[in-house]
Every structure is written in structure tokens, then in C-alpha cells.
Design an enzyme around this catalytic site. Structure first.
Site, PDB file in Angstrom:
ATOM      1  N   HIS A 102       0.761  -1.314   0.194  1.00  0.00           N
ATOM      2  CA  HIS A 102      -0.032   0.051  -0.099  1.00  0.00           C
ATOM      3  C   HIS A 102       0.999   1.376   0.045  1.00  0.00           C
ATOM      4  O   HIS A 102       1.985   1.222   0.639  1.00  0.00           O
ATOM      5  CB  HIS A 102      -1.124  -0.020   1.361  1.00  0.00           C
ATOM      6  CG  HIS A 102      -2.039   1.174   1.217  1.00  0.00           C
ATOM      7  ND1 HIS A 102      -1.773   2.185   1.227  1.00  0.00           N
ATOM      8  CD2 HIS A 102      -3.367   0.954   0.524  1.00  0.00           C
ATOM      9  CE1 HIS A 102      -3.009   2.902   1.041  1.00  0.00           C
ATOM     10  NE2 HIS A 102      -4.076   2.111   0.650  1.00  0.00           N
ATOM     11  N   GLU A 139      -3.953   1.382  -7.391  1.00  0.00           N
ATOM     12  CA  GLU A 139      -4.576   2.638  -6.394  1.00  0.00           C
ATOM     13  C   GLU A 139      -3.634   3.954  -6.809  1.00  0.00           C
ATOM     14  O   GLU A 139      -2.548   3.930  -6.379  1.00  0.00           O
ATOM     15  CB  GLU A 139      -4.296   2.461  -5.008  1.00  0.00           C
ATOM     16  CG  GLU A 139      -5.223   1.299  -4.654  1.00  0.00           C
ATOM     17  CD  GLU A 139      -5.507   1.303  -2.864  1.00  0.00           C
ATOM     18  OE1 GLU A 139      -6.732   1.163  -2.757  1.00  0.00           O
ATOM     19  OE2 GLU A 139      -4.501   1.674  -2.265  1.00  0.00           O
TER      20      GLU A 139
HETATM   21  P1  13P Z   1     -10.111   5.794  -0.135  1.00  0.00           P
HETATM   22  O1  13P Z   1     -11.084   5.012  -0.529  1.00  0.00           O
HETATM   23  O2  13P Z   1     -10.198   6.373   1.123  1.00  0.00           O
HETATM   24  O3  13P Z   1      -9.612   6.714  -1.060  1.00  0.00           O
HETATM   25  O4  13P Z   1      -8.902   4.779   0.352  1.00  0.00           O
HETATM   26  C1  13P Z   1      -8.267   4.038  -0.773  1.00  0.00           C
HETATM   27  C2  13P Z   1      -7.223   3.111  -0.348  1.00  0.00           C
HETATM   28  O5  13P Z   1      -6.182   3.459   0.144  1.00  0.00           O
HETATM   29  C3  13P Z   1      -7.633   1.648  -0.247  1.00  0.00           C
HETATM   30  O6  13P Z   1      -6.527   0.963   0.049  1.00  0.00           O
END
Ligand code: 13P
Length: 249
Positions: free
Chosen positions: A96, A165
Site C-alpha cells: 500500500h 491505487e
Molecule cells: P479511499 O477509498 O479512502 O480513497 O482509500 C483508498 C485506499 O487507500 C484503499 O486501500
């Protein structure tokens, strides 16, 4: 199969079990439930409790990170994939951007992914470019590097899920343009196909500001195999709305 994965980050105490109970109630009754899988990643402090009480065919519990050393070692304040698996936790988020920014480099991530797979866990491996890289049109280059430095042919690809992400979309309310996200997802799948030299590639999820509103747009991109949800997963109502709106006619 689509995935709806909630990443609670540093959120949750014992009474937050209520959120999980409500989500399970919804899934149990949902006629569409055979089409998707729900996974929730609470903080370490709740893993044992939640894994014991809620791991079921309706919902799986996931950990958010682990140390790069496995089994037992001299690392104050850390826990290993082996220790997490022992709690009955099957899923593990690795890479992450929160953790990459705190020192998770590709060397550490390779060790972590290997440890998780050796413990027969399913890895949710996160990748994503930052705002500057996007501006410079380096997204594909960055994603390819993040994937190929850590994921290797010899790994069991069945136990790997990739979550795209974009850092600039996490917690900001911004999501990529539909055509951009579609193309990026296709690019990630192509890259994975090259790494694993097989037709069967890991599922690819999208994460970053997913909510009950923008899911109606995101669901048009059929290449996306599910979602990694941060903020909206802390409310059972918002989380359920995402699933509801995904399948709404
Ligand atoms: P948000 O949905 O709060 O933008 O976060 C995404 C995230 O980092 C999930 O791992």
C-alpha cells in the site's frame, strides 16, 4: 468473481464489529452474493477477534501489512505473515502506498510477498503512480516497474490479486477518467500475463475514492475485477451502497 475489499487503515475498536455484522447481514440476504466476495481489513488489534467471529463464506478477514521477516525474529512492534496466518486470516494487503512511503521498497516487498505466499495466504498487492508521475505520463512505466520487480513467474499467481491505487486518488475524491482507467487496467493485465506467461492472470482491482456514487461509473469498466475501498468501508451503509449500486439494474 468481483471483489469488494474494505481497508480500514488505522480505524476500528472492538465495537466496530457492528459494521462487520451489518455487512454480513446484507451479504447473506443478497441474491447477487454468488457474484462477489467481500473482504475486510481491520487493524492488527482486531484480527484475532474478527477472524474467529466473522471469517465465513460471506466475508473474509484480511491483514493490512506484515514484517518482511517471517516466523519469529527480533523486530519490536512487528508481526509476521506466519503469525497472521495462524489466526486464520487468509488475505494480506502488501505494498500500500501508505507503507511504501514509510519505507516499503521493492526488496522488502519481494520478501513480504514470498512470505505471504509461503504461508498459503492470498496477497492483495498494491501499485500506483503519484500525481507528478501521472503528469509526466509515466504511469505505465511506474506500474510495470512496481509489478515486475516484485511479482515473479515462479510465484503462485492464483494467490495474487493486484490493486491499482493511483496515489493522487486516495482519499481525495478524484478518480481517473473512464477511458484512462480502462486502458491502465488492460495494461496491468497485459503486464501480468507477460510476468506469469499464462492466460490466467491475477485479478486486478481499482482503489481510490470509491463510493456509492462513482461506482455507477466505475462498473462500466468490465476489466476491473473489484475494488479496494478505504474511507467508505468505515461505514456499513456506505460500503453496502457500493455493492448495491454496482449490481443495480
Ligand atoms: P479511499 O477509498 O479512502 O480513497 O482509500 C483508498 C485506499 O487507500 C484503499 O486501500
Amino acid at each position: 468473481m468481483k471483489y469488494f475489499i474494505g481497508n480500514w487503515k488505522m480505524f476500528g475498536v472492538s465495537k466496530s464489529a457492528n459494521i462487520i455484522k451489518k455487512i454480513i447481514d446484507y451479504v447473506k440476504k443478497d441474491k447477487k452474493k454468488s457474484n462477489y466476495k467481500v473482504v475486510i481489513a481491520p487493524p492488527y488489534t482486531l484480527l484475532q477477534n474478527f477472524s474467529k467471529n466473522f471469517n465465513s463464506k460471506f466475508l473474509s478477514i484480511c491483514a493490512q501489512n506484515c514484517h518482511f521477516r517471517d516466523n519469529f525474529s527480533s523486530n519490536t512492534g512487528s508481526i509476521s505473515a506466519y503469525m497472521i496466518k495462524e489466526l486464520g486470516v487468509q488475505y494480506l494487503i502488501l505494498g500500500h502506498s501508505d507503507n511504501r512511503s514509510e519505507g516499503d521498497d521493492e526488496k522488502k516487498l519481494s520478501l513480504k510477498v514470498n512470505n505471504a505466499l509461503n504461508n498459503k495466504m492470498k496477497v492483495i498487492f498494491c501499485i500506483g503512480e503519484n500525481k507528478k508521475q501521472k503528469k509526466l505520463k509515466k504511469t505505465n512505466l511506474i506500474l510495470k516497474k512496481q509489478l515486475s520487480k516484485v511479482l515473479k513467474f515462479k510465484m503462485k499467481s492464483d494467490n495474487i490479486i493486484v490493486a491499482y491505487e493511483p496515489i493522487w486518488s486516495i482519499g481525495t475524491g478524484f478518480i481517473p477518467k473512464e477511458v484512462e482507467l480502462k486502458n491502465t487496467t488492460i495494461f496491468i493485465k497485459k503486464t501480468l500475463k507477460k510476468i506469469f506467461k499464462s492466460k490466467k492472470t491475477p485479478h486486478v482491482l481499482y482503489g481510490g475514492s470509491v463510493d456509492g456514487g462513482n461506482i455507477k461509473e466505475l462498473r462500466r469498466i468490465k476489466e476491473i475485477d473489484g475494488f479496494l475501498i478505504g474511507g467508505a468501508s468505515k461505514s456499513y451503509k456506505k460500503f453496502i451502497d457500493i455493492i448495491k449500486n454496482y449490481y443495480r439494474n
